[in-house]
Design an enzyme around this catalytic site. Structure first.
Site, PDB file in Angstrom:
ATOM      1  N   CYS A   1       0.802  -1.220   0.000  1.00 30.66           N
ATOM      2  CA  CYS A   1       0.000   0.000   0.000  1.00 30.66           C
ATOM      3  C   CYS A   1       0.836   1.272   0.000  1.00 30.66           C
ATOM      4  O   CYS A   1       2.008   1.259   0.337  1.00 30.66           O
ATOM      5  CB  CYS A   1      -0.880   0.060   1.247  1.00 30.66           C
ATOM      6  SG  CYS A   1      -2.033  -1.292   1.374  1.00 30.66           S
TER       7      CYS A   1
ATOM      8  N   GLY B   1       0.304   0.324  -4.871  1.00 30.18           N
ATOM      9  CA  GLY B   1      -0.951  -0.413  -4.734  1.00 30.18           C
ATOM     10  C   GLY B   1      -1.876  -0.063  -5.866  1.00 30.18           C
ATOM     11  O   GLY B   1      -2.192   1.115  -6.057  1.00 30.18           O
TER      12      GLY B   1
ATOM     13  N   ASN C   1      -0.099   0.908   5.605  1.00 38.57           N
ATOM     14  CA  ASN C   1       0.874   0.239   4.736  1.00 38.57           C
ATOM     15  C   ASN C   1       1.705  -0.678   5.626  1.00 38.57           C
ATOM     16  O   ASN C   1       2.341  -0.209   6.575  1.00 38.57           O
ATOM     17  CB  ASN C   1       1.782   1.287   4.060  1.00 38.57           C
ATOM     18  CG  ASN C   1       2.932   0.673   3.279  1.00 38.57           C
ATOM     19  OD1 ASN C   1       3.981   1.277   3.157  1.00 38.57           O
ATOM     20  ND2 ASN C   1       2.763  -0.523   2.758  1.00 38.57           N
ATOM     21  N   GLY C   2       1.689  -1.976   5.320  1.00 44.53           N
ATOM     22  CA  GLY C   2       2.456  -2.927   6.111  1.00 44.53           C
ATOM     23  C   GLY C   2       1.646  -4.173   6.364  1.00 44.53           C
ATOM     24  O   GLY C   2       0.701  -4.468   5.624  1.00 44.53           O
TER      25      GLY C   2
ATOM     26  N   TYR D   1      13.743  -2.379  -5.168  1.00 45.54           N
ATOM     27  CA  TYR D   1      12.649  -2.518  -6.125  1.00 45.54           C
ATOM     28  C   TYR D   1      11.414  -1.674  -5.805  1.00 45.54           C
ATOM     29  O   TYR D   1      10.797  -1.122  -6.700  1.00 45.54           O
ATOM     30  CB  TYR D   1      12.233  -3.991  -6.188  1.00 45.54           C
ATOM     31  CG  TYR D   1      10.979  -4.262  -6.986  1.00 45.54           C
ATOM     32  CD1 TYR D   1      11.006  -4.260  -8.371  1.00 45.54           C
ATOM     33  CD2 TYR D   1       9.760  -4.506  -6.347  1.00 45.54           C
ATOM     34  CE1 TYR D   1       9.852  -4.494  -9.109  1.00 45.54           C
ATOM     35  CE2 TYR D   1       8.606  -4.733  -7.082  1.00 45.54           C
ATOM     36  CZ  TYR D   1       8.660  -4.733  -8.456  1.00 45.54           C
ATOM     37  OH  TYR D   1       7.527  -4.961  -9.183  1.00 45.54           O
TER      38      TYR D   1
END
Ligand code: SF4
Length: 496
Positions: A36, A63, A138-139, A273
Site C-alpha cells: 500500500c 498499490g 501500509n504494512g 525494487y
C-alpha cells in the site's frame, strides 16, 4: 533418442509459457508487490481532496487494486473509495464532493483480506461516542489473531483490526489511544488516521515501511509513504516519521509523541525494487543507490559482453550503473507494454500463448547477434525470468548473462510484501547454478548481500534482510514451524 543441439528459437518456443487462465494481467510478469501507499494532508483553505488525489497518483506503484480518500470538514468525515487505479476511482465530480481542510488517502494491493470494496481503504470505523475515524495502513501485522481476540466482532483484515482497537478507547483522545494501542501491535505499520479534527500518523518501532513528513508552501502539512508524493504537490520534505513515533497535525501545528523506542530495520527491498527511483530516504535517492548496485554487480561479476540492457522498469538504473562501471554500451533492449495491465479485456486463449510477450517486447535491432548483460531486480519464482531469456534468444541474442540486484530470495516476507510462499521461491531450495540451468541463461550472478547493503546509505543493523537471510527482525509466530514443514518441489512448477 537423438542428442542434437537445439536451435535457440526452438528452445525459446519450448520455454515461453502461456499466460495462466484468469491471471491478473496487471501483475503478470511483475516482481514482488508492495501492499500500500498512504498520504495525509492538513491544508485549511485548499482543495485537500485534489491534493490527496495527486499525491496518491505518485504512490500508484505501491498499490493498484483500490484507492480511496477520506476528508473531514471539521465536523464530519466523508469517504470515497473503490476498486481500480487512482484515476479510475476518482473523477472531477467525486473529488468536488469531498469538502474539507484535512484528508487521508490510500492505494492498496491486498496481501491480507480479499480484494474487495469492503477491504479497500481508508477503512471507516464508527466510535461508540458517535464520531468516526478513517484509517489507512501500509504494512502487515503478524499478531492479528492474538489481537482479534480482544474484539467482539472479528475484523476483516489487520487494518480494520487497528481501527477497531483505536475506536475502543472512548475515554481518551485518538492521539492517546494510538499511544496506548500501538505498543500492542507487532509487525510493520506505517499508518495515517483521520478524525473530525486531526490527522495522526504513526510508524512501527522498526520503521519497516517508509513514512515521511513534508510542508506545503502555504504552511500546510503532508505525510506520505514516499517523497515523490510530496514533490508532486509542491511540498518540501521535512523528515521521516521516526520509528515508534506518532505525530498529530491540526490547527496548532504538528506534535510528536513516542510510544516505543526506535529499533530501526528498514526494508532492504524498498531500496532494490519497491520505492520509486526519485524517493529520498536517509538523504539518498533510491536512483543513486540502484546505480551503485549496478556498479557493484559489474565489479562482482564482469563478463565479456556487447551491451547492457535493463528489464524495465526497476532494472533501469542498476543497468545504467553496470554499463558505466563495465564501460559497455547501455540500450533499451526490452520495451514494457506499459498499459496492457490496465485493460479490462481478458486475453483469448491464442493470446495467452504469448505469455510474457504481453508485457515485454524485445527490440530485435538491439539484441540480435549480441552478447547481452540483462539486469533485473529480483527472481521470485523463476518462470518470468526463464521466459525472458527464451524471448531474448528468440529475438536473436547470441548470449544472455543475467545480473540480479538482490541476493536470492529464499524466505517469504511477512511485513507487507507479496512475494510468494517459501514453497514457490526458486531461491529457497536451488543453488545459483541450478537456477541458471532452469533459466537457460549463459551466466547468472546475484549481487552479494554485503555489496547490496554497501550500495545503500544504511548499516546492516538498520535493515531488514529477512527475505534473503531468514533473519526476521520482528518475530513471526509460527515461522519456524513453517520452515520445518515445507519442502521445495520444483518438478511441478506452474507458478507465474
Ligand atoms: S522480508 Fe524482505 S521484503 Fe519484507 S520487509 Fe524484510 S527485506 Fe523487505
Amino acid at each position: 533418442m537423438t542428442n542434437e543441439p537445439i536451435e535457440p528459437r526452438e528452445r525459446a518456443a519450448a520455454a515461453v509459457e502461456p499466460l495462466p487462465e484468469g491471471v491478473d494481467l496487471a501483475s503478470y510478469g511483475e516482481g514482488p508487490r508492495e501492499e500500500c501507499g498512504v498520504v495525509g494532508i492538513y491544508a485549511p483553505g485548499e482543495d485537500v481532496a485534489t491534493l490527496t488525489y495527486f499525491a496518491l497518483y505518485a504512490l500508484q506503484h505501491r498499490g493498484q487494486e483500490s484507492a480511496g480518500i477520506a476528508v473531514s470538514d471539521g465536523r464530519r468525515l466523508v469517504v470515497h473509495k473503490d476498486m481500480g487505479l487512482v484515476n479510475q476511482v476518482f473523477r472531477d465530480t467525486s473529488l468536488a464532493a469531498l469538502h474539507g481542510d484535512l484528508a487521508i488517502g490510500h492505494c492498496r494491493y491486498s496481501t491480507t483480506g480479499a480484494s474487495s470494496w469492503e477491504n479497500a481503504q481508508p477503512i471507516y470505523y464508527e466510535t461508540p461516542t458517535g464520531g468516526g475515524i478513517a484509517l489507512g495502513h501500509n504494512g502487515n501485522l503478524v499478531n492479528t489473531n492474538e489481537l482479534a481476540r480482544k474484539l467482539d466482532q472479528p475484523p476483516r483484515n489487520d487494518s480494520e483490526l487497528m481501527a477497531a482497537l483505536l475506536a475502543r478507547d472512548v475515554d481518551v483522545s485518538l492521539e492517546e489511544a494510538i499511544v496506548r494501542t500501538a505498543p500492542q501491535l507487532r509487525g510493520a505499520y506505517s499508518v495515517v488516521v483521520l478524525d473530525e479534527q486531526r490527522i495522526h500518523a504513526f510508524r512501527d518501532p522498526n520503521g519497516v515501511r517508509p513514512l515521511q513528513i513534508g510542508r506545503l508552501p502555504t504552511g500546510g502539512w503532508v505525510v506520505a509513504s514516499e517523497s515523490a508524493a510530496l514533490d508532486i504537490i509542491g511540498a518540501v520534505l521535512v523528515r521521516d516519521v521516526e520509528p515508534g513515533e506518532v505525530v498529530s497535525i491540526d490547527g496548532n501545528g504538528l506534535r510528536s509523541q513516542r510510544f516505543a523506542e526506535a529499533t530501526p530495520t528498514f526494508c532492504l527491498f524498498e531500496w532494490v525494487y519497491l520505492a520509486r527511483p526519485d524517493h529520498r530516504q536517509d538523504d539518498r535517492s533510491v536512483l543513486y543507490a540502484r546505480r551503485n548496485m549496478g556498479r557493484q554487480l559489474a565489479r562482482e561479476a564482469p563478463v565479456d559482453a556487447d551491451i547492457v540492457i535493463p528489464v524495465p522498469e526497476a532494472g533501469r538504473d542498476a543497468a545504467a550503473g553496470y554499463a558505466a562501471e563495465a564501460a559497455l554500451p547501455f540500450a533499451d533492449g526490452l520495451v514494457k507494454n506499459r498499459y496492457v495491465g490496465r485493460t479490462f479485456i481478458q486475453p483469448t486463449q491464442s493470446l495467452r500463448q504469448l505469455g510474457i510477450r504481453l508485457k515485454l517486447s524485445p527490440v530485435r535491432e538491439v539484441v540480435e547477434g549480441r552478447r547481452l548483460v540483462v539486469v533485473d531486480d529480483s527472481i521470485v519464482r523463476g518462470n518470468t525470468a526463464r521466459q525472458l531469456v527464451a524471448m531474448l534468444r528468440s529475438a536473436g541474442a547470441a548470449e544472455v548473462h543475467m545480473r540480479i540486484t538482490s541476493p536470492p530470495i529464499a524466505n517469504p516476507c511477512y511485513y507487507g510484501i507479496d512475494m510468494a510462499s517459501r514453497a514457490e521461491l526458486i531461491g529457497a531450495d536451488l543453488d545459483v547454478e541450478a537456477i541458471r540451468e532452469f533459466l537457460d541463461a549463459d551466466s547468472l550472478h546475484y549481487i552479494s548481500l554485503d555489496g547490496l547493503i554497501d550500495a545503500t546509505p544504511d548499516d546492516r543493523s538498520q535493515l531488514c534482510t529477512a527475505c534473503f537471510t531468514g533473519d526476521y527482525p520482528i518475530p513471526v509466530p509460527g515461522e519456524q514451524e513453517q520452515l520445518a514443514q515445507i519442502r521445495f518441489d520444483f518438478s511441478d512448477d506452474t507458478a507465474g
